[in-house]
Motif scaffolding. Structure first.
Motif, PDB file in Angstrom:
ATOM      1  N   GLU A   1      -9.318  12.418   1.643  1.00  0.00           N
ATOM      2  CA  GLU A   1     -10.287  13.190   2.091  1.00  0.00           C
ATOM      3  C   GLU A   1     -10.769  14.632   0.866  1.00  0.00           C
ATOM      4  O   GLU A   1      -9.937  14.114  -0.436  1.00  0.00           O
ATOM      5  CB  GLU A   1      -9.614  14.054   2.368  1.00  0.00           C
ATOM      6  CG  GLU A   1      -8.825  14.775   2.479  1.00  0.00           C
ATOM      7  CD  GLU A   1      -7.885  15.230   3.730  1.00  0.00           C
ATOM      8  OE1 GLU A   1      -8.357  15.415   4.831  1.00  0.00           O
ATOM      9  OE2 GLU A   1      -6.954  16.620   4.069  1.00  0.00           O
ATOM     10  N   THR A   2     -12.038  15.375   0.922  1.00  0.00           N
ATOM     11  CA  THR A   2     -12.242  15.984  -0.356  1.00  0.00           C
ATOM     12  C   THR A   2     -12.567  16.963   0.154  1.00  0.00           C
ATOM     13  O   THR A   2     -12.926  17.111   0.448  1.00  0.00           O
ATOM     14  CB  THR A   2     -13.346  15.168  -1.075  1.00  0.00           C
ATOM     15  OG1 THR A   2     -13.473  15.887  -2.394  1.00  0.00           O
ATOM     16  CG2 THR A   2     -14.228  15.534  -0.668  1.00  0.00           C
TER      17      THR A   2
ATOM     18  N   HIS B   1     -20.113  15.139  -7.638  1.00  0.00           N
ATOM     19  CA  HIS B   1     -18.741  14.195  -6.379  1.00  0.00           C
ATOM     20  C   HIS B   1     -19.323  12.650  -6.198  1.00  0.00           C
ATOM     21  O   HIS B   1     -18.342  12.275  -6.203  1.00  0.00           O
ATOM     22  CB  HIS B   1     -18.609  15.134  -5.405  1.00  0.00           C
ATOM     23  CG  HIS B   1     -17.564  14.271  -4.184  1.00  0.00           C
ATOM     24  ND1 HIS B   1     -16.718  14.427  -4.824  1.00  0.00           N
ATOM     25  CD2 HIS B   1     -17.892  14.109  -3.166  1.00  0.00           C
ATOM     26  CE1 HIS B   1     -15.219  13.793  -3.768  1.00  0.00           C
ATOM     27  NE2 HIS B   1     -16.400  13.133  -3.103  1.00  0.00           N
TER      28      HIS B   1
ATOM     29  N   TYR C   1     -13.326   8.705   5.531  1.00  0.00           N
ATOM     30  CA  TYR C   1     -13.040   9.761   4.272  1.00  0.00           C
ATOM     31  C   TYR C   1     -13.622  11.362   4.584  1.00  0.00           C
ATOM     32  O   TYR C   1     -14.741  10.833   5.878  1.00  0.00           O
ATOM     33  CB  TYR C   1     -14.541   9.519   3.856  1.00  0.00           C
ATOM     34  CG  TYR C   1     -14.398   9.355   1.740  1.00  0.00           C
ATOM     35  CD1 TYR C   1     -13.170   9.549   1.266  1.00  0.00           C
ATOM     36  CD2 TYR C   1     -15.223  10.697   1.684  1.00  0.00           C
ATOM     37  CE1 TYR C   1     -13.718  10.327  -0.169  1.00  0.00           C
ATOM     38  CE2 TYR C   1     -15.383  11.513   0.372  1.00  0.00           C
ATOM     39  CZ  TYR C   1     -14.361  11.750  -0.519  1.00  0.00           C
ATOM     40  OH  TYR C   1     -14.738  11.909  -1.466  1.00  0.00           O
TER      41      TYR C   1
ATOM     42  N   LEU D   1      -5.616  13.622  -1.263  1.00  0.00           N
ATOM     43  CA  LEU D   1      -7.075  14.466  -1.282  1.00  0.00           C
ATOM     44  C   LEU D   1      -7.500  13.565  -2.380  1.00  0.00           C
ATOM     45  O   LEU D   1      -6.739  12.895  -3.602  1.00  0.00           O
ATOM     46  CB  LEU D   1      -6.684  15.985  -2.222  1.00  0.00           C
ATOM     47  CG  LEU D   1      -7.425  16.581  -2.431  1.00  0.00           C
ATOM     48  CD1 LEU D   1      -8.811  17.044  -0.974  1.00  0.00           C
ATOM     49  CD2 LEU D   1      -7.124  17.814  -3.524  1.00  0.00           C
ATOM     50  N   PHE D   2      -9.268  13.775  -2.482  1.00  0.00           N
ATOM     51  CA  PHE D   2      -9.405  12.888  -3.820  1.00  0.00           C
ATOM     52  C   PHE D   2     -10.362  14.368  -4.360  1.00  0.00           C
ATOM     53  O   PHE D   2     -11.364  14.327  -3.290  1.00  0.00           O
ATOM     54  CB  PHE D   2     -10.441  11.924  -3.161  1.00  0.00           C
ATOM     55  CG  PHE D   2     -11.274  11.697  -4.751  1.00  0.00           C
ATOM     56  CD1 PHE D   2     -10.880  11.243  -5.457  1.00  0.00           C
ATOM     57  CD2 PHE D   2     -12.618  10.656  -4.610  1.00  0.00           C
ATOM     58  CE1 PHE D   2     -11.395  10.285  -6.997  1.00  0.00           C
ATOM     59  CE2 PHE D   2     -13.902  10.648  -4.841  1.00  0.00           C
ATOM     60  CZ  PHE D   2     -13.095   9.677  -6.245  1.00  0.00           C
ATOM     61  N   TYR D   3     -10.443  14.579  -5.553  1.00  0.00           N
ATOM     62  CA  TYR D   3     -10.855  15.648  -6.293  1.00  0.00           C
ATOM     63  C   TYR D   3     -10.955  15.985  -8.053  1.00  0.00           C
ATOM     64  O   TYR D   3      -9.441  15.339  -8.408  1.00  0.00           O
ATOM     65  CB  TYR D   3      -9.482  17.201  -5.864  1.00  0.00           C
ATOM     66  CG  TYR D   3     -10.024  18.448  -6.132  1.00  0.00           C
ATOM     67  CD1 TYR D   3     -11.636  19.501  -5.321  1.00  0.00           C
ATOM     68  CD2 TYR D   3      -9.795  19.311  -6.980  1.00  0.00           C
ATOM     69  CE1 TYR D   3     -12.012  20.534  -6.325  1.00  0.00           C
ATOM     70  CE2 TYR D   3     -10.127  20.542  -7.678  1.00  0.00           C
ATOM     71  CZ  TYR D   3     -11.328  20.902  -7.063  1.00  0.00           C
ATOM     72  OH  TYR D   3     -12.246  22.348  -7.826  1.00  0.00           O
TER      73      TYR D   3
ATOM     74  N   SER E   1      -4.060  17.976  -0.041  1.00  0.00           N
ATOM     75  CA  SER E   1      -4.352  18.812  -0.608  1.00  0.00           C
ATOM     76  C   SER E   1      -3.628  19.685  -1.363  1.00  0.00           C
ATOM     77  O   SER E   1      -3.876  21.295  -2.006  1.00  0.00           O
ATOM     78  CB  SER E   1      -5.277  19.807   0.039  1.00  0.00           C
ATOM     79  OG  SER E   1      -4.017  19.983   1.751  1.00  0.00           O
TER      80      SER E   1
END
Length: 304
Positions: free
Chosen positions: A29-30, A61, A77, A216-218, A226
């Motif tokens: 997730e982002t 992003h 996602y 988390l993808f950030y 997160s």
């Protein structure tokens, strides 16, 4: 290496056939926005205090997503916040993602407060694209906005009720889930500005973790969850970035542009398992970290 945008496929099978050589991520997730309409003590993303940063840019992003989807086979996602519908260009996020990645299930996690004013375009997207998983987190039981939002979703499609809080629609493929949890877990000791990690046994901490399968993808980096991924920003906001107690847990993400294939495969192999260093920051069942969630929710919008 130059990564291009996701090429388009004839069907779901062709997509996964093309991706079969890549490590599989069941879910990642982002953060779409750092702001939220509620303030929930113990928020796993630290959105309760008004984190700096505001809305995340889709264009920025998307450049990271092009790399991510060329290095992983992603099944689902997630767009999270904060509150995603607070983003003034959230429709662009949803439409652009489904246009570029139609065979990746898109999960939206929302508290539903702003859903009624966004229901028309969002439900249209669900109907047009399919493979959308809508999750309502119920933070104010019995609130009018929540019941209205729920009914808007249920009235739109021919749902099959799976259980009391979950529905499925076959054509197009859609899922709808209500998360109704009165118990929260505070991941650190103290209050903002004086927070401290637990330095616990990582296996015992992971055993009660609510983010076991929510990486988390950030900002181009992979994070275990997160709570770890947003830690750097939270500590900076509260002048705790140089606190030596937090040093082992800051900037722990894996950069998808520079990481080797072996590093990424090992990272995926750890999905659903404790991280032997990062998970030390969180509580175990012996730390009395659980509390009643609903009584402590602050409604910033003021309506029910």
């Amino acid at each position: 290496m130059q990564y291009l945008s996701q090429r388009h496929y004839e069907n779901w099978y062709e997509y996964h056939l093309d991706k079969k050589h890549l490590p599989v991520l069941p879910y990642i997730e982002t953060m779409v926005t750092h702001g939220c309409t509620l303030a929930c003590e113990g928020c796993t993303n630290y959105s309760d205090y008004g984190m700096t940063g505001g809305n995340v840019s889709w264009d920025e992003h998307f450049e990271d997503l092009k790399v991510l989807t060329n290095r992983f086979n992603i099944e689902c996602y997630g767009f999270i916040g904060g509150e995603p519908f607070l983003h003034n260009k959230f429709k662009d996020w949803v439409v652009n993602f489904k246009e570029e990645f139609p065979y990746i299930t898109l999960m939206i996690v929302t508290n539903a407060q702003l859903f009624p004013k966004n229901a028309d375009w969002f439900l249209d997207c669900m109907e047009k694209y399919g493979m959308i998983y809508l999750k309502f987190s119920n933070h104010i039981p019995g609130a009018d906005y929540f019941e209205e939002s729920k009914q808007l979703v249920l009235d739109r499609f021919n749902w099959e009720q799976v259980d009391e809080l979950k529905w499925f629609n076959q054509e197009p493929i859609l899922d709808f889930l209500i998360d109704d949890n009165d118990t929260f877990l505070k991941s650190s000791k103290g209050k903002y500005g004086d927070m401290k990690p637990y330095h616990n046994d990582p296996i015992e901490a992971f055993d009660i973790c609510s983010q076991q399968t929510c990486p988390l993808f950030y900002q181009g980096k992979l994070h275990k969850c997160s709570t770890v991924g947003m830690l750097d920003k939270m500590l900076a906001d509260h002048d705790q970035h140089d606190d030596p107690d937090w040093a082992p847990y800051i900037n722990a993400g894996v950069d998808i542009r520079t990481a080797t294939d072996d590093v990424l495969r090992r990272w995926v192999d750890n999905h659903g398992k404790p991280h032997m260093e990062l998970c030390k920051m969180c509580p175990t069942k012996n730390d009395n970290a659980y509390f009643k969630h609903f009584p402590l929710v602050v409604n910033k919008l003021g309506f029910e």
